[in-house]
Design a protein around this motif. Structure first.
Motif, PDB file in Angstrom:
ATOM      1  N   LEU A  79       0.802  -1.225   0.000  1.00  0.00           N
ATOM      2  CA  LEU A  79       0.000   0.000   0.000  1.00  0.00           C
ATOM      3  C   LEU A  79       0.835   1.275   0.000  1.00  0.00           C
ATOM      4  CD1 LEU A  79      -2.693  -1.202   2.523  1.00  0.00           C
ATOM      5  CD2 LEU A  79      -3.017  -0.803   0.077  1.00  0.00           C
ATOM      6  N   GLN A  80       2.138   1.178   0.236  1.00  0.00           N
ATOM      7  CA  GLN A  80       2.993   2.368   0.311  1.00  0.00           C
ATOM      8  C   GLN A  80       3.966   2.490  -0.861  1.00  0.00           C
ATOM      9  OE1 GLN A  80       2.823   4.846   2.678  1.00  0.00           O
ATOM     10  NE2 GLN A  80       0.984   3.831   3.383  1.00  0.00           N
ATOM     11  N   THR A  81       4.166   1.416  -1.617  1.00  0.00           N
ATOM     12  CA  THR A  81       5.141   1.443  -2.707  1.00  0.00           C
ATOM     13  C   THR A  81       4.498   0.886  -3.978  1.00  0.00           C
ATOM     14  OG1 THR A  81       5.978  -0.801  -2.341  1.00  0.00           O
ATOM     15  CG2 THR A  81       6.980   0.969  -1.031  1.00  0.00           C
ATOM     16  N   THR A  82       5.311   0.707  -4.988  1.00  0.00           N
ATOM     17  CA  THR A  82       4.825   0.088  -6.223  1.00  0.00           C
ATOM     18  C   THR A  82       4.896  -1.427  -6.137  1.00  0.00           C
ATOM     19  OG1 THR A  82       7.038   0.232  -7.178  1.00  0.00           O
ATOM     20  CG2 THR A  82       5.490   2.024  -7.692  1.00  0.00           C
ATOM     21  N   GLY A  83       5.338  -1.960  -5.009  1.00  0.00           N
ATOM     22  CA  GLY A  83       5.492  -3.404  -4.862  1.00  0.00           C
ATOM     23  C   GLY A  83       4.215  -4.167  -5.155  1.00  0.00           C
ATOM     24  N   ALA A  84       4.328  -5.183  -6.013  1.00  0.00           N
ATOM     25  CA  ALA A  84       3.197  -6.049  -6.331  1.00  0.00           C
ATOM     26  C   ALA A  84       3.732  -7.401  -6.781  1.00  0.00           C
ATOM     27  CB  ALA A  84       2.330  -5.428  -7.418  1.00  0.00           C
ATOM     28  N   TRP A  85       2.998  -8.457  -6.437  1.00  0.00           N
ATOM     29  CA  TRP A  85       3.375  -9.820  -6.765  1.00  0.00           C
ATOM     30  C   TRP A  85       2.148 -10.550  -7.261  1.00  0.00           C
ATOM     31  CZ3 TRP A  85       4.186  -6.923  -2.564  1.00  0.00           C
ATOM     32  CH2 TRP A  85       5.504  -6.545  -2.290  1.00  0.00           C
ATOM     33  N   PHE A  86       2.307 -11.292  -8.373  1.00  0.00           N
ATOM     34  CA  PHE A  86       1.213 -12.045  -8.975  1.00  0.00           C
ATOM     35  C   PHE A  86       1.552 -13.516  -9.052  1.00  0.00           C
ATOM     36  CE2 PHE A  86       0.101  -7.966 -10.795  1.00  0.00           C
ATOM     37  CZ  PHE A  86      -1.278  -8.019 -10.853  1.00  0.00           C
ATOM     38  N   ARG A  87       0.511 -14.307  -9.019  1.00  0.00           N
ATOM     39  CA  ARG A  87       0.607 -15.701  -9.427  1.00  0.00           C
ATOM     40  C   ARG A  87      -0.625 -15.952 -10.270  1.00  0.00           C
ATOM     41  NH1 ARG A  87      -0.772 -21.190  -6.385  1.00  0.00           N
ATOM     42  NH2 ARG A  87      -2.487 -21.062  -7.818  1.00  0.00           N
ATOM     43  N   PHE A  88      -0.450 -16.665 -11.370  1.00  0.00           N
ATOM     44  CA  PHE A  88      -1.591 -16.997 -12.212  1.00  0.00           C
ATOM     45  C   PHE A  88      -1.293 -18.276 -12.965  1.00  0.00           C
ATOM     46  CE2 PHE A  88       1.148 -14.235 -14.693  1.00  0.00           C
ATOM     47  CZ  PHE A  88       1.170 -14.796 -15.958  1.00  0.00           C
ATOM     48  N   ASP A  89      -2.335 -18.901 -13.445  1.00  0.00           N
ATOM     49  CA  ASP A  89      -2.213 -20.090 -14.283  1.00  0.00           C
ATOM     50  C   ASP A  89      -2.615 -19.701 -15.695  1.00  0.00           C
ATOM     51  OD1 ASP A  89      -1.544 -21.522 -12.013  1.00  0.00           O
ATOM     52  OD2 ASP A  89      -3.564 -22.294 -11.712  1.00  0.00           O
ATOM     53  N   ASP A 135       6.495 -24.781 -10.962  1.00  0.00           N
ATOM     54  CA  ASP A 135       5.434 -25.644 -10.407  1.00  0.00           C
ATOM     55  C   ASP A 135       4.089 -25.445 -11.105  1.00  0.00           C
ATOM     56  OD1 ASP A 135       7.291 -26.561  -8.465  1.00  0.00           O
ATOM     57  OD2 ASP A 135       6.820 -24.843  -7.189  1.00  0.00           O
ATOM     58  N   ASP A 136       4.101 -25.356 -12.428  1.00  0.00           N
ATOM     59  CA  ASP A 136       2.885 -25.201 -13.236  1.00  0.00           C
ATOM     60  C   ASP A 136       2.122 -23.899 -12.993  1.00  0.00           C
ATOM     61  OD1 ASP A 136       3.280 -27.689 -14.517  1.00  0.00           O
ATOM     62  OD2 ASP A 136       2.302 -28.737 -12.851  1.00  0.00           O
ATOM     63  N   HIS A 137       2.784 -22.904 -12.453  1.00  0.00           N
ATOM     64  CA  HIS A 137       2.188 -21.584 -12.245  1.00  0.00           C
ATOM     65  C   HIS A 137       3.123 -20.536 -12.842  1.00  0.00           C
ATOM     66  CE1 HIS A 137      -0.605 -23.372  -9.415  1.00  0.00           C
ATOM     67  NE2 HIS A 137       0.401 -23.839  -8.703  1.00  0.00           N
ATOM     68  N   TRP A 138       2.582 -19.373 -13.100  1.00  0.00           N
ATOM     69  CA  TRP A 138       3.369 -18.221 -13.526  1.00  0.00           C
ATOM     70  C   TRP A 138       3.418 -17.225 -12.381  1.00  0.00           C
ATOM     71  CZ3 TRP A 138       6.126 -17.707 -17.925  1.00  0.00           C
ATOM     72  CH2 TRP A 138       5.899 -18.653 -18.913  1.00  0.00           C
ATOM     73  N   TYR A 139       4.566 -16.591 -12.203  1.00  0.00           N
ATOM     74  CA  TYR A 139       4.769 -15.615 -11.135  1.00  0.00           C
ATOM     75  C   TYR A 139       5.343 -14.339 -11.744  1.00  0.00           C
ATOM     76  CZ  TYR A 139       4.354 -19.707  -8.145  1.00  0.00           C
ATOM     77  OH  TYR A 139       3.901 -20.837  -7.516  1.00  0.00           O
ATOM     78  N   ALA A 140       4.997 -13.211 -11.170  1.00  0.00           N
ATOM     79  CA  ALA A 140       5.528 -11.929 -11.644  1.00  0.00           C
ATOM     80  C   ALA A 140       5.644 -10.980 -10.467  1.00  0.00           C
ATOM     81  CB  ALA A 140       4.608 -11.333 -12.707  1.00  0.00           C
ATOM     82  N   TRP A 141       6.655 -10.131 -10.521  1.00  0.00           N
ATOM     83  CA  TRP A 141       6.757  -9.067  -9.513  1.00  0.00           C
ATOM     84  C   TRP A 141       7.194  -7.792 -10.159  1.00  0.00           C
ATOM     85  CZ3 TRP A 141      11.055 -12.276  -9.979  1.00  0.00           C
ATOM     86  CH2 TRP A 141      12.313 -11.677  -9.931  1.00  0.00           C
ATOM     87  N   ASP A 142       6.721  -6.700  -9.605  1.00  0.00           N
ATOM     88  CA  ASP A 142       7.082  -5.363 -10.066  1.00  0.00           C
ATOM     89  C   ASP A 142       8.481  -5.077  -9.531  1.00  0.00           C
ATOM     90  OD1 ASP A 142       7.440  -2.619 -10.470  1.00  0.00           O
ATOM     91  OD2 ASP A 142       5.317  -2.219 -10.225  1.00  0.00           O
ATOM     92  N   ALA A 143       9.445  -4.969 -10.434  1.00  0.00           N
ATOM     93  CA  ALA A 143      10.855  -4.866 -10.034  1.00  0.00           C
ATOM     94  C   ALA A 143      11.309  -3.436  -9.726  1.00  0.00           C
ATOM     95  CB  ALA A 143      11.734  -5.471 -11.131  1.00  0.00           C
ATOM     96  N   ARG A 144      10.426  -2.474  -9.765  1.00  0.00           N
ATOM     97  CA  ARG A 144      10.850  -1.097  -9.484  1.00  0.00           C
ATOM     98  C   ARG A 144      11.344  -0.911  -8.054  1.00  0.00           C
ATOM     99  NH1 ARG A 144       5.768   2.137 -11.703  1.00  0.00           N
ATOM    100  NH2 ARG A 144       4.777   0.226 -10.998  1.00  0.00           N
ATOM    101  N   ASP A 145      10.811  -1.659  -7.114  1.00  0.00           N
ATOM    102  CA  ASP A 145      11.199  -1.483  -5.707  1.00  0.00           C
ATOM    103  C   ASP A 145      12.091  -2.598  -5.189  1.00  0.00           C
ATOM    104  OD1 ASP A 145       9.869   0.874  -5.365  1.00  0.00           O
ATOM    105  OD2 ASP A 145       8.026  -0.060  -4.660  1.00  0.00           O
ATOM    106  N   THR A 146      12.664  -3.408  -6.066  1.00  0.00           N
ATOM    107  CA  THR A 146      13.507  -4.503  -5.594  1.00  0.00           C
ATOM    108  C   THR A 146      14.890  -3.992  -5.234  1.00  0.00           C
ATOM    109  OG1 THR A 146      14.129  -5.096  -7.834  1.00  0.00           O
ATOM    110  CG2 THR A 146      12.265  -6.273  -6.861  1.00  0.00           C
ATOM    111  N   LYS A 147      15.512  -4.715  -4.354  1.00  0.00           N
ATOM    112  CA  LYS A 147      16.845  -4.325  -3.862  1.00  0.00           C
ATOM    113  C   LYS A 147      17.920  -4.774  -4.820  1.00  0.00           C
ATOM    114  CE  LYS A 147      14.895  -5.170   0.559  1.00  0.00           C
ATOM    115  NZ  LYS A 147      14.128  -6.279   0.918  1.00  0.00           N
TER     116      LYS A 147
END
Length: 147
Positions: A79-89, A135-147
């Motif tokens: 809620l304070q940054t651009t951080g976001a993480w997804f999982r989807f099939d 593991d048969d899933h797709w994952y994504a993260w917004d890399a703007r706030d990664t270290k």
């Protein structure tokens, strides 16, 4: 003979009392530990499929890299940054034409229970998003706030 205060004096007095009340309320809120700066932390939402996600109040959070056939969509966002993480099939995987194979660097800090423990060294880069399959899933993260 009794004199009544003028309307102007009444307005000034009422305005002064209001200002004092607001200042006192803010002071008490700060002392009591109430967060008056806004929401903080992380939130999670889930959707059965892409049409449901796009009709939701969270539709603005769905990146273009999500394919039309995406299902079991899980989103965690800060809620304070651009951080976001997804999982989807998705049987077809990512289909966005702006994604390309890339090294995955940075710490995704995916603290959701569904986020995998290990991120592979290779995956895809889709604008600000880092994407991989595991593991048969797709994952994504917004890399703007990664270290």
């Amino acid at each position: 003979m009794t004199t009544s205060p003028s309307p102007r004096r009444l307005i000034l007095t009422a305005g002064g009392l209001l200002a004092v009340g607001v200042a006192a309320s803010l002071g008490l809120a700060a002392c009591s530990g109430i967060d008056i700066t806004g929401p903080h932390g992380r939130e999670s939402v889930a959707f059965h499929d892409m049409p449901t996600a796009l009709k939701s109040d969270e539709s603005f959070r769905m990146p273009a890299l999500l394919p039309e056939d995406a299902s079991d969509i899980r989103l965690r966002y800060d809620l304070q940054t651009t951080g976001a993480w997804f999982r989807f099939d998705s049987p077809g995987g990512i289909t966005a034409n702006y994604c390309h194979a890339a090294d995955l660097s940075g710490d995704p800090d995916g603290d959701a229970s569904w986020w995998p423990d290990d991120v592979p060294a290779r995956g895809f880069e889709c604008g600000n998003w880092k994407v991989f399959s595991a593991d048969d899933h797709w994952y994504a993260w917004d890399a703007r706030d990664t270290k």
